[in-house]
Design an enzyme around this catalytic site. Structure first.
Site, PDB file in Angstrom:
ATOM      1  N   CYS A 196       7.452  -1.919   2.549  1.00  0.00           N
ATOM      2  CA  CYS A 196       8.263  -0.980   1.514  1.00  0.00           C
ATOM      3  C   CYS A 196       9.172  -0.306   2.175  1.00  0.00           C
ATOM      4  O   CYS A 196      10.403  -0.365   1.905  1.00  0.00           O
ATOM      5  CB  CYS A 196       7.128  -0.441   1.029  1.00  0.00           C
ATOM      6  SG  CYS A 196       6.118  -1.662  -0.374  1.00  0.00           S
ATOM      7  N   ALA A 231       0.908  -1.226  -0.054  1.00  0.00           N
ATOM      8  CA  ALA A 231      -0.118  -0.105   0.009  1.00  0.00           C
ATOM      9  C   ALA A 231       0.681   1.200  -0.019  1.00  0.00           C
ATOM     10  O   ALA A 231       1.990   1.064   0.057  1.00  0.00           O
ATOM     11  CB  ALA A 231      -0.904   0.148   1.126  1.00  0.00           C
ATOM     12  N   GLN A 265       1.195   3.893   2.106  1.00  0.00           N
ATOM     13  CA  GLN A 265       1.719   3.810   3.405  1.00  0.00           C
ATOM     14  C   GLN A 265       2.386   2.465   3.770  1.00  0.00           C
ATOM     15  O   GLN A 265       2.431   2.463   5.010  1.00  0.00           O
ATOM     16  CB  GLN A 265       0.817   4.391   4.435  1.00  0.00           C
ATOM     17  CG  GLN A 265       0.595   5.950   4.150  1.00  0.00           C
ATOM     18  CD  GLN A 265       1.917   6.958   4.280  1.00  0.00           C
ATOM     19  OE1 GLN A 265       3.140   6.407   5.151  1.00  0.00           O
ATOM     20  NE2 GLN A 265       2.297   7.907   3.574  1.00  0.00           N
ATOM     21  N   SER A 266       2.969   1.664   2.904  1.00  0.00           N
ATOM     22  CA  SER A 266       3.464   0.599   3.320  1.00  0.00           C
ATOM     23  C   SER A 266       4.674   0.494   4.254  1.00  0.00           C
ATOM     24  O   SER A 266       5.618   1.077   3.892  1.00  0.00           O
ATOM     25  CB  SER A 266       3.572  -0.605   2.261  1.00  0.00           C
ATOM     26  OG  SER A 266       4.618  -1.620   2.464  1.00  0.00           O
ATOM     27  N   ASN A 267       4.598  -0.123   5.564  1.00  0.00           N
ATOM     28  CA  ASN A 267       5.741  -0.129   6.344  1.00  0.00           C
ATOM     29  C   ASN A 267       6.660  -1.205   5.904  1.00  0.00           C
ATOM     30  O   ASN A 267       7.999  -1.002   5.933  1.00  0.00           O
ATOM     31  CB  ASN A 267       5.427  -0.643   7.922  1.00  0.00           C
ATOM     32  CG  ASN A 267       4.155   0.236   8.544  1.00  0.00           C
ATOM     33  OD1 ASN A 267       4.520   1.489   8.547  1.00  0.00           O
ATOM     34  ND2 ASN A 267       3.156  -0.229   8.793  1.00  0.00           N
TER      35      ASN A 267
END
Ligand SMILES: *Cc1c(COP(=O)(O)O)cnc(C)c1O
Length: 327
Positions: free
Chosen positions: A79, A73, A75-77
């Site tokens: 990533c 997503a 706001q992916s943590n």
């Protein structure tokens, strides 16, 4: 039982702290709540993906990869931690993020950019649908791409959480403590698979309870996905053992992934204002909201010890400022 895990690279500050949430436990009138601080794994603001990447990226290095690709997503943590790990290991990093490029670069996307990752915005394809095309195009440029699975959830990611259960076991022994329950946010399933397997293989006898925060997007229920991950992990470790029972609570999915509700907001402010600890709005806020709600409903006994496993995610709060604090 001796468990020989795969090779890992060192990226995290381990062990992460284990400590009681004295104020919160008192406020709620029992059970005794403890917290495992995987928000403090140390790599670019921390989180559970750091542990997984230690095992997954050891595979990338062993295979002579020179760049990594993952998806998530916006706001992916996962990533953001992949971008940090890649930077640290000298690998080029490509992130395929859901949605369109936001006008306001904040939270995890800001960090992704600072960490030097190449960002590709994929609209509705937030689960990596666009990965094969990117792999092809990087290969055509003469690069050796390595794909980190969605959420870092494969057998290597799960091994990281078997390892984490070993870490918890020795912390509990040192403190002369016994946990009755572990509550945590479960989404792509690697953390859950590892915790459930570690619990069984290390004879910890804890009730491992995942809180689901995402609506079902495929025909396979998340329980089955996690069981398959367990089977694959046991096979990779050459361990002949049954797949543990997967306990996943779906009562708190509410409006789905990343949609903040009153329970989440209350959990975020409770933990901040009683313990000085920041939760994230998507995963750990939901899981803590579920824990507080279950305590209020009397689902635990007063003398239980409950461990909340903080899986990270706080950098996302900045992107949710307008929802968390309306003007
Ligand atoms: C990814 C993530 C989770 C979920 O872990 P899975 O192994 O994908 O189930 C929980 N909390 C945070 C903060 C995360 O970033």
């Amino acid at each position: 039982m001796t468990i020989t895990l795969a090779k890992k690279v060192d990226l995290a500050f381990l062990p992460t702290p284990l400590h009681p949430l004295t104020q919160l436990s008192e406020k709620l009138g029992g059970p005794a709540i403890y917290i495992k601080r995987d928000d403090q794994t140390g790599l670019a603001l921390g989180g559970n993906k750091t542990r997984k990447l230690e095992f997954i990226l050891a595979q990338a290095l062993a295979g002579q990869a020179d760049c990594v690709i993952t998806a998530g997503a916006s706001q992916s943590n996962h990533c953001r931690q992949t971008a940090a790990a890649a930077a640290r290991l000298g690998l080029e990093c490509h992130l395929i993020l859901g949605g369109e490029k936001p006008a306001d670069i904040n939270g995890n996307i800001l960090l992704d950019t600072m960490l030097g990752a190449h960002l590709h915005f994929a609209g509705n394809n937030r689960k990596g649908e666009d990965i094969p095309a990117l792999v092809e195009s990087l290969k055509q440029q003469g690069k050796r791409p390595f794909v980190v699975p969605y959420g870092g959830s494969n057998c290597f990611g799960a091994m990281a959480y078997i390892n984490a259960m070993g870490e918890l076991k020795s912390q509990l022994e040192t403190a002369n403590l016994k946990m009755d329950h572990i509550v945590f946010a479960s989404s792509s399933g690697g953390t859950h698979a590892g915790l459930a397997l570690g619990n069984q293989l290390l004879d910890l006898n804890i009730n491992v309870m995942g809180i689901n925060n995402d609506k079902q997007s495929s025909d396979t229920p998340l329980e089955r996905v996690i069981e398959t991950l367990c089977t694959e992990t046991l096979a990779a470790l050459s361990i002949d053992a049954p797949v543990p029972e997967i306990k996943l609570n779906h009562d708190y999915i509410a409006d789905g992934y990343g949609v903040i509700n009153q329970l989440d907001k209350h959990a975020l402010s409770s933990l901040a204002q009683t313990e000085g600890i920041i939760l994230d709005p998507v995963y750990t806020g939901r899981a803590m909201g579920a824990l507080i709600d279950m305590i209020r409903q009397g689902k635990f006994s007063k003398d239980d010890n409950v461990l909340f496993w903080h899986t990270g995610g706080a950098p996302a709060v900045f992107a949710y400022a307008k929802t968390l604090v309306p003007a």
